[in-house]
Design a protein around this motif. Structure first.
Motif, PDB file in Angstrom:
ATOM      1  N   ALA A 197       0.769  -1.155  -0.082  1.00 31.48           N
ATOM      2  CA  ALA A 197       0.034  -0.035   0.078  1.00 31.48           C
ATOM      3  C   ALA A 197       1.031   1.198   0.079  1.00 31.48           C
ATOM      4  CB  ALA A 197      -0.891  -0.037   1.157  1.00 31.48           C
ATOM      5  N   VAL A 200       2.645   1.983  -3.405  1.00 37.08           N
ATOM      6  CA  VAL A 200       1.598   2.728  -4.375  1.00 37.08           C
ATOM      7  C   VAL A 200       1.461   4.009  -4.025  1.00 37.08           C
ATOM      8  CG1 VAL A 200      -0.873   2.587  -4.920  1.00 37.08           C
ATOM      9  CG2 VAL A 200       0.092   0.419  -4.713  1.00 37.08           C
ATOM     10  N   VAL A 255      -2.322   3.268 -13.802  1.00 30.62           N
ATOM     11  CA  VAL A 255      -3.240   2.474 -13.755  1.00 30.62           C
ATOM     12  C   VAL A 255      -2.988   1.035 -13.780  1.00 30.62           C
ATOM     13  CG1 VAL A 255      -5.403   1.708 -14.943  1.00 30.62           C
ATOM     14  CG2 VAL A 255      -4.822   4.072 -15.012  1.00 30.62           C
ATOM     15  N   TYR A 258      -1.304   0.240 -10.240  1.00 27.80           N
ATOM     16  CA  TYR A 258      -2.703   0.380  -9.464  1.00 27.80           C
ATOM     17  C   TYR A 258      -3.282  -1.306  -9.427  1.00 27.80           C
ATOM     18  CZ  TYR A 258      -6.660   1.342  -6.469  1.00 27.80           C
ATOM     19  OH  TYR A 258      -7.558   1.107  -5.419  1.00 27.80           O
ATOM     20  N   LEU A 259      -3.628  -1.577 -10.649  1.00 24.10           N
ATOM     21  CA  LEU A 259      -4.377  -2.856 -10.591  1.00 24.10           C
ATOM     22  C   LEU A 259      -3.742  -3.826 -10.196  1.00 24.10           C
ATOM     23  CD1 LEU A 259      -5.872  -2.067 -14.377  1.00 24.10           C
ATOM     24  CD2 LEU A 259      -7.005  -1.949 -12.003  1.00 24.10           C
ATOM     25  N   ALA A 261      -1.416  -3.950  -7.909  1.00 25.23           N
ATOM     26  CA  ALA A 261      -1.235  -3.947  -6.428  1.00 25.23           C
ATOM     27  C   ALA A 261      -2.765  -3.632  -5.708  1.00 25.23           C
ATOM     28  CB  ALA A 261      -0.170  -2.807  -6.136  1.00 25.23           C
ATOM     29  N   GLN A 262      -3.620  -3.281  -6.237  1.00 22.51           N
ATOM     30  CA  GLN A 262      -4.905  -3.190  -5.481  1.00 22.51           C
ATOM     31  C   GLN A 262      -5.453  -3.653  -4.867  1.00 22.51           C
ATOM     32  OE1 GLN A 262      -8.201  -4.145  -6.200  1.00 22.51           O
ATOM     33  NE2 GLN A 262      -7.667  -5.774  -7.411  1.00 22.51           N
ATOM     34  N   LYS A 263      -5.173  -5.156  -4.774  1.00 19.42           N
ATOM     35  CA  LYS A 263      -5.656  -5.825  -3.903  1.00 19.42           C
ATOM     36  C   LYS A 263      -5.104  -5.922  -2.375  1.00 19.42           C
ATOM     37  CE  LYS A 263      -2.795  -9.942  -4.982  1.00 19.42           C
ATOM     38  NZ  LYS A 263      -2.714 -11.463  -5.501  1.00 19.42           N
ATOM     39  N   TYR A 264      -3.697  -5.454  -2.409  1.00 21.30           N
ATOM     40  CA  TYR A 264      -3.263  -5.191  -1.210  1.00 21.30           C
ATOM     41  C   TYR A 264      -3.285  -3.821  -0.406  1.00 21.30           C
ATOM     42  CZ  TYR A 264      -0.110  -8.956  -2.849  1.00 21.30           C
ATOM     43  OH  TYR A 264       0.379 -10.229  -3.356  1.00 21.30           O
ATOM     44  N   VAL A 265      -4.120  -2.915  -1.334  1.00 22.11           N
ATOM     45  CA  VAL A 265      -4.257  -1.349  -0.832  1.00 22.11           C
ATOM     46  C   VAL A 265      -4.958  -1.518   0.326  1.00 22.11           C
ATOM     47  CG1 VAL A 265      -4.884   0.741  -1.515  1.00 22.11           C
ATOM     48  CG2 VAL A 265      -3.416  -0.587  -3.027  1.00 22.11           C
ATOM     49  N   VAL A 266      -6.140  -1.976   0.223  1.00 24.74           N
ATOM     50  CA  VAL A 266      -7.223  -1.814   1.262  1.00 24.74           C
ATOM     51  C   VAL A 266      -6.768  -2.675   2.499  1.00 24.74           C
ATOM     52  CG1 VAL A 266      -9.748  -2.408   1.807  1.00 24.74           C
ATOM     53  CG2 VAL A 266      -9.155  -1.424  -0.391  1.00 24.74           C
TER      54      VAL A 266
END
Length: 276
Positions: A197, A200, A255, A258-259, A261-266
């Motif tokens: 996260a 990113v 973009v 982010y796509l 790594a997005q599963k780790y961000v939240v």
């Protein structure tokens, strides 16, 4: 059953609306880049891209400095990400696990730095960069971007480490593990989502940064894409298709990153907010 179907349909529609709002600017950049001058200034705007005009992307990369700008942006963003996360992990660990005089003050100072606008620091940083010969240098941009993003990276990682039971570290020390080994073998794997996260956050901060780049870089060959795109705006005319083509190419890497790594961000941001 009918109520369940209605709720599911409403959620699907809401997701599609949000997705459309998020994707539409990128789609419109593509449509504009692939439109002729006649389509751009027509009474009825073109709503679909003209796939036969993809040569505008080749021209934007071949004739101008767009490819170099994108590469410079990538170097700055990756360098900032690696440096800020690399320094943020031990700093967050120290704030979480060690007790020392001034710890609370240091934490407040790190938080306070996020309230300072970048424009306020341009003049003193310019004098400092000139003294240390960091003007017209990608290294200088990596350093200044890392300095601004490091506090938030360290605070997020501190919160994530706070949530790790100390008993795990004590067991590792009992087996002869040194502090650095405990950090790399125990803590880092457990806070991997938070590290992703913060990576990113650091990447996007450096990728989109404009104020420092336009102030500290004078050589057009060293400018990042965030500054280079503005150079297309001329006094007598602006090649709108070229601007949108380069802007589209500038947006895609961010973009895509982010796509990935997005599963780790939240999960990472949530883990960093468990304890203060």
């Amino acid at each position: 059953m009918r109520r369940f179907r209605f709720g599911l349909t409403a959620r699907i529609v809401a997701v599609l609306v949000v997705l459309g709002v998020a994707v539409f600017p990128l789609y419109w950049m593509l449509v504009t880049a692939l439109s002729s001058n006649g389509d751009l200034f027509a009474e009825q705007p073109r709503l679909t891209p003209d796939l036969g005009r993809f040569g505008v992307f080749v021209e934007a990369l071949a004739e101008g400095k767009a490819a170099g700008w994108l590469l410079n942006s990538l170097v700055i963003a990756v360098g900032t990400m690696v440096l800020s996360v690399g320094l943020g992990i031990p700093l967050g660990y120290a704030l979480s696990r060690f007790s020392f005089r001034g710890k609370a003050v240091l934490t407040v100072v790190l938080l306070f730095t996020q309230m300072l606008p970048e424009a306020l620091m341009v003049v003193p940083l310019f004098a400092l960069f000139r003294r240390f010969d960091l003007l017209d240098s990608l290294t200088g941009l990596v350093l200044v971007n890392s300095a601004f993003v490091l506090p938030i990276v360290a605070l997020i990682l501190k919160g994530a480490i706070d949530g790790i039971p100390r008993e795990l570290e004590e067991a590792a020390r009992a087996d002869g593990g040194r502090p650095f080994t405990v950090l790399t073998r125990i803590n880092v794997p457990l806070i991997a989502p938070s590290i992703a996260a913060t990576a990113v956050i650091a990447f996007f901060h450096a990728w989109n940064e404009y104020v420092f780049a336009v102030t500290f870089i004078f050589d057009p060959e060293l400018q990042p894409a965030s500054v280079g795109i503005a150079n297309f705006i001329g006094e007598l005319g602006t090649p709108i298709q070229t601007v949108m083509a380069v802007a589209f190419l500038f947006t895609l890497p961010a973009v895509a990153f982010y796509l990935l790594a997005q599963k780790y961000v939240v999960s990472g941001m949530t883990a960093g907010a468990v304890k203060g």
